[in-house]
Scaffold this motif. Structure first.
Motif, PDB file in Angstrom:
ATOM      1  N   CYS A  28       0.840  -1.195   0.000  1.00 21.67           N
ATOM      2  CA  CYS A  28       0.000   0.000   0.000  1.00 21.67           C
ATOM      3  C   CYS A  28       0.872   1.240   0.000  1.00 21.67           C
ATOM      4  CB  CYS A  28      -0.915  -0.002   1.225  1.00 21.67           C
ATOM      5  SG  CYS A  28      -2.039   1.409   1.265  1.00 21.67           S
ATOM      6  N   PHE A  29       0.839   1.976  -1.089  1.00 16.42           N
ATOM      7  CA  PHE A  29       1.456   3.284  -1.164  1.00 16.42           C
ATOM      8  C   PHE A  29       0.364   4.327  -0.928  1.00 16.42           C
ATOM      9  CE2 PHE A  29       4.019   0.440  -3.699  1.00 16.42           C
ATOM     10  CZ  PHE A  29       5.332   0.798  -3.403  1.00 16.42           C
ATOM     11  N   ARG A  30       0.748   5.564  -0.730  1.00 20.33           N
ATOM     12  CA  ARG A  30      -0.263   6.579  -0.448  1.00 20.33           C
ATOM     13  C   ARG A  30      -1.170   6.835  -1.653  1.00 20.33           C
ATOM     14  NH1 ARG A  30       1.769  12.282   1.737  1.00 20.33           N
ATOM     15  NH2 ARG A  30       2.529  12.424  -0.404  1.00 20.33           N
ATOM     16  N   ALA A  31      -0.626   6.776  -2.870  1.00 20.24           N
ATOM     17  CA  ALA A  31      -1.394   7.125  -4.062  1.00 20.24           C
ATOM     18  C   ALA A  31      -1.856   5.924  -4.873  1.00 20.24           C
ATOM     19  CB  ALA A  31      -0.578   8.062  -4.956  1.00 20.24           C
ATOM     20  N   PHE A  32      -1.369   4.731  -4.554  1.00 22.17           N
ATOM     21  CA  PHE A  32      -1.765   3.548  -5.314  1.00 22.17           C
ATOM     22  C   PHE A  32      -1.498   2.295  -4.489  1.00 22.17           C
ATOM     23  CE2 PHE A  32       2.563   4.715  -6.476  1.00 22.17           C
ATOM     24  CZ  PHE A  32       3.270   3.527  -6.443  1.00 22.17           C
ATOM     25  N   ALA A  33      -2.102   1.201  -4.906  1.00 21.98           N
ATOM     26  CA  ALA A  33      -1.958  -0.087  -4.226  1.00 21.98           C
ATOM     27  C   ALA A  33      -1.472  -1.118  -5.230  1.00 21.98           C
ATOM     28  CB  ALA A  33      -3.277  -0.527  -3.615  1.00 21.98           C
ATOM     29  N   VAL A  34      -0.574  -1.996  -4.794  1.00 23.18           N
ATOM     30  CA  VAL A  34       0.045  -2.986  -5.673  1.00 23.18           C
ATOM     31  C   VAL A  34      -0.179  -4.386  -5.115  1.00 23.18           C
ATOM     32  CG1 VAL A  34       2.251  -3.846  -6.592  1.00 23.18           C
ATOM     33  CG2 VAL A  34       1.854  -1.372  -6.406  1.00 23.18           C
ATOM     34  N   LEU A  35      -0.530  -5.316  -5.991  1.00 27.57           N
ATOM     35  CA  LEU A  35      -0.362  -6.733  -5.676  1.00 27.57           C
ATOM     36  C   LEU A  35       0.830  -7.200  -6.494  1.00 27.57           C
ATOM     37  CD1 LEU A  35      -1.398  -9.222  -4.120  1.00 27.57           C
ATOM     38  CD2 LEU A  35      -2.618  -9.868  -6.213  1.00 27.57           C
ATOM     39  N   HIS A  36       1.897  -7.579  -5.805  1.00 27.01           N
ATOM     40  CA  HIS A  36       3.158  -7.915  -6.459  1.00 27.01           C
ATOM     41  C   HIS A  36       3.375  -9.413  -6.466  1.00 27.01           C
ATOM     42  CE1 HIS A  36       7.563  -8.470  -6.784  1.00 27.01           C
ATOM     43  NE2 HIS A  36       7.510  -7.386  -7.536  1.00 27.01           N
ATOM     44  N   SER A  37       3.947  -9.911  -7.557  1.00 28.22           N
ATOM     45  CA  SER A  37       4.270 -11.331  -7.681  1.00 28.22           C
ATOM     46  C   SER A  37       5.762 -11.554  -7.547  1.00 28.22           C
ATOM     47  CB  SER A  37       3.801 -11.876  -9.037  1.00 28.22           C
ATOM     48  OG  SER A  37       4.337 -13.168  -9.259  1.00 28.22           O
ATOM     49  N   GLY A  38       6.134 -12.446  -6.619  1.00 29.53           N
ATOM     50  CA  GLY A  38       7.529 -12.833  -6.501  1.00 29.53           C
ATOM     51  C   GLY A  38       7.951 -13.851  -7.533  1.00 29.53           C
ATOM     52  N   VAL A  39       6.992 -14.371  -8.312  1.00 28.29           N
ATOM     53  CA  VAL A  39       7.306 -15.304  -9.391  1.00 28.29           C
ATOM     54  C   VAL A  39       7.687 -14.534 -10.649  1.00 28.29           C
ATOM     55  CG1 VAL A  39       6.444 -17.188 -10.827  1.00 28.29           C
ATOM     56  CG2 VAL A  39       5.772 -17.043  -8.418  1.00 28.29           C
ATOM     57  N   SER A  40       6.860 -13.573 -11.041  1.00 29.47           N
ATOM     58  CA  SER A  40       7.167 -12.759 -12.227  1.00 29.47           C
ATOM     59  C   SER A  40       8.101 -11.607 -11.908  1.00 29.47           C
ATOM     60  CB  SER A  40       5.883 -12.205 -12.836  1.00 29.47           C
ATOM     61  OG  SER A  40       5.240 -11.314 -11.932  1.00 29.47           O
ATOM     62  N   ARG A  41       8.195 -11.240 -10.609  1.00 32.76           N
ATOM     63  CA  ARG A  41       8.942 -10.066 -10.153  1.00 32.76           C
ATOM     64  C   ARG A  41       8.396  -8.789 -10.783  1.00 32.76           C
ATOM     65  NH1 ARG A  41      12.793 -14.198 -10.598  1.00 32.76           N
ATOM     66  NH2 ARG A  41      13.820 -14.707  -8.610  1.00 32.76           N
ATOM     67  N   PRO A  93       4.362  -6.334 -10.759  1.00 30.83           N
ATOM     68  CA  PRO A  93       3.017  -6.290 -10.198  1.00 30.83           C
ATOM     69  C   PRO A  93       2.097  -7.249 -10.942  1.00 30.83           C
ATOM     70  CG  PRO A  93       3.439  -4.341 -11.527  1.00 30.83           C
ATOM     71  CD  PRO A  93       4.737  -5.077 -11.430  1.00 30.83           C
ATOM     72  N   ILE A  94       1.077  -7.738 -10.236  1.00 28.86           N
ATOM     73  CA  ILE A  94      -0.042  -8.449 -10.861  1.00 28.86           C
ATOM     74  C   ILE A  94      -1.108  -7.435 -11.265  1.00 28.86           C
ATOM     75  CG2 ILE A  94      -1.927 -10.077 -10.448  1.00 28.86           C
ATOM     76  CD1 ILE A  94       0.712 -11.445 -10.884  1.00 28.86           C
ATOM     77  N   TYR A  95      -1.337  -6.463 -10.372  1.00 24.67           N
ATOM     78  CA  TYR A  95      -2.185  -5.321 -10.714  1.00 24.67           C
ATOM     79  C   TYR A  95      -1.788  -4.153  -9.838  1.00 24.67           C
ATOM     80  CZ  TYR A  95      -4.981  -6.377  -6.513  1.00 24.67           C
ATOM     81  OH  TYR A  95      -5.372  -6.626  -5.229  1.00 24.67           O
ATOM     82  N   VAL A  96      -2.184  -2.949 -10.274  1.00 23.49           N
ATOM     83  CA  VAL A  96      -1.972  -1.713  -9.516  1.00 23.49           C
ATOM     84  C   VAL A  96      -3.263  -0.913  -9.574  1.00 23.49           C
ATOM     85  CG1 VAL A  96      -0.626   0.399  -9.279  1.00 23.49           C
ATOM     86  CG2 VAL A  96       0.483  -1.695 -10.087  1.00 23.49           C
ATOM     87  N   SER A  97      -3.757  -0.489  -8.406  1.00 24.25           N
ATOM     88  CA  SER A  97      -5.012   0.261  -8.315  1.00 24.25           C
ATOM     89  C   SER A  97      -4.743   1.728  -8.010  1.00 24.25           C
ATOM     90  CB  SER A  97      -5.900  -0.306  -7.203  1.00 24.25           C
ATOM     91  OG  SER A  97      -6.271  -1.631  -7.453  1.00 24.25           O
ATOM     92  N   GLU A  98      -5.559   2.585  -8.607  1.00 23.20           N
ATOM     93  CA  GLU A  98      -5.498   4.025  -8.340  1.00 23.20           C
ATOM     94  C   GLU A  98      -6.906   4.593  -8.263  1.00 23.20           C
ATOM     95  OE1 GLU A  98      -2.471   6.414 -10.725  1.00 23.20           O
ATOM     96  OE2 GLU A  98      -2.938   4.737 -12.063  1.00 23.20           O
ATOM     97  N   LEU A  99      -7.041   5.720  -7.568  1.00 22.36           N
ATOM     98  CA  LEU A  99      -8.248   6.539  -7.615  1.00 22.36           C
ATOM     99  C   LEU A  99      -7.841   7.917  -8.109  1.00 22.36           C
ATOM    100  CD1 LEU A  99     -11.174   7.345  -7.055  1.00 22.36           C
ATOM    101  CD2 LEU A  99     -10.530   7.724  -4.651  1.00 22.36           C
ATOM    102  N   LEU A 100      -8.326   8.270  -9.294  1.00 19.77           N
ATOM    103  CA  LEU A 100      -8.054   9.590  -9.856  1.00 19.77           C
ATOM    104  C   LEU A 100      -9.279  10.477  -9.668  1.00 19.77           C
ATOM    105  CD1 LEU A 100      -6.236   8.792 -13.236  1.00 19.77           C
ATOM    106  CD2 LEU A 100      -5.258   9.093 -10.953  1.00 19.77           C
ATOM    107  N   THR A 101      -9.040  11.689  -9.230  1.00 15.63           N
ATOM    108  CA  THR A 101     -10.110  12.672  -9.085  1.00 15.63           C
ATOM    109  C   THR A 101      -9.723  13.941  -9.837  1.00 15.63           C
ATOM    110  OG1 THR A 101      -9.178  13.683  -7.084  1.00 15.63           O
ATOM    111  CG2 THR A 101     -10.656  11.772  -6.781  1.00 15.63           C
ATOM    112  N   ARG A 102     -10.678  14.813  -9.991  1.00 14.39           N
ATOM    113  CA  ARG A 102     -10.382  16.083 -10.654  1.00 14.39           C
ATOM    114  C   ARG A 102      -9.271  16.818  -9.911  1.00 14.39           C
ATOM    115  NH1 ARG A 102     -15.209  17.874 -10.701  1.00 14.39           N
ATOM    116  NH2 ARG A 102     -15.706  17.192 -12.833  1.00 14.39           N
ATOM    117  N   ALA A 103      -9.357  16.818  -8.579  1.00 16.02           N
ATOM    118  CA  ALA A 103      -8.349  17.518  -7.774  1.00 16.02           C
ATOM    119  C   ALA A 103      -6.979  16.867  -7.913  1.00 16.02           C
ATOM    120  CB  ALA A 103      -8.774  17.547  -6.303  1.00 16.02           C
TER     121      ALA A 103
END
Length: 296
Positions: free
Chosen positions: A93-106, A108-118
């Motif tokens: 968990c980072f402040r601006a995004f979240a990562v699910l990381h794979s130690g097999v592929s080295r 991310p499996i996915y990265v989530s963000e919330l973008l707003t106008r601000a």
């Protein structure tokens, strides 16, 4: 007040039927056995212990996964529906995004963000970008990528949560963590993919809120590894959900051909084994948006 008609029209629905099973199976083909081999063994990321210096200690707040709940649509993180992808995963968990990381592929499996106008307005103001790629200190050395893995590879270090989305210098530094990076075709990364990232920021600026999930896909049987370590994705994808408007996704081959498709969330889930928006209703997941593509 800004007009939002041009961007709203991009979310108009062109159909409501479920994608055929055949379409997903043809795209998925057989997995390589490299990423998917073995039993599921997921875990949460380990807290930092200060060994990596002042900046790591300053960023230790990012290890609390609950801080990332607001980043996910409906407060629910993306669902890994193909359990084989869960092997050796770590949630970061980072402040601006979240990562699910794979130690097999080295990667991310996915990265989530919330973008707003601000947040997009803040990102446009931040002119200077950090550009200091760095290994992620919260990951085991045996499971993370290193700067040396990318040297001389011919691939760009492609962001999943782009630097251009970051409006704070610390968040921008975080975006250069190799936990947020995949080997990406250089022309794709610098042109069509960059245009897609800008388009999604425009959506957020005009419509107010966009939940975004981005990741690699490892489809087929002929996958390369950088220096025998970092798995090169066959495709990259990005899913977007605008509350009150709809959701959809892009997927593109990670090569010089850059074959783009716009697909439903249901189709994306079938193809890549990730449901980016688990709380979204079935009807919304099966609709195909009239998104543009970014062929060169």
């Amino acid at each position: 007040m800004k007009t939002i008609v041009p961007l709203v029209s991009a979310l108009l629905i062109s159909g409501c039927s479920m994608p055929s099973a055949g379409a997903g199976n043809e795209m998925r083909a057989e997995t390589s056995g490299v990423l998917h081999a073995g039993a599921q063994n997921s875990r949460k990321s380990r807290p930092e212990n200060g060994r990596h210096g002042g900046r790591s200690e300053q960023r230790s707040r990012h290890t609390d996964a609950s801080r990332c709940d607001a980043i996910h649509a409906g407060g629910t993180e993306p669902k890994v529906v193909d359990a084989r992808l869960s092997r050796l995963t770590a949630s970061l968990c980072f402040r601006a995004f979240a990562v699910l990381h794979s130690g097999v592929s080295r990667t991310p499996i996915y990265v989530s963000e919330l973008l707003t106008r601000a947040s997009v307005d803040e990102a446009r103001i931040l002119i200077t970008r950090d550009n200091r790629f760095h290994p992620e200190p919260r990951l085991a050395v045996t499971e993370r990528s290193e700067l040396a893995d990318y040297r001389g590879s011919g691939y760009d270090r492609g962001h999943m949560a782009p630097s251009g989305d970051m409006g704070d210098p610390d968040d921008d530094f975080d975006s250069f963590s190799l936990a947020n990076i995949v080997p990406q075709d250089a022309q794709l990364n610098r042109h069509g993919w960059a245009e897609l990232e800008g388009y999604v920021r425009d959506l957020a600026e005009s419509l107010g809120t966009v939940y975004v999930v981005t990741g690699p896909a490892f489809l087929g049987t002929d996958l390369d590894r950088l220096h025998g370590r970092v798995l090169v994705p066959s495709h990259v994808w990005k899913a977007a959900y605008v509350p009150g408007q709809g959701a959809g996704a892009w997927i593109v081959t990670n090569d010089e051909k850059q074959q783009w498709e716009t697909i439903s969330i249901a189709d994306l889930t079938t193809r890549v084994g990730i449901d980016p928006f688990p709380t979204l209703d079935r009807a919304s997941k099966t609709r195909v948006p009239a998104f543009p593509t970014f062929e060169r």
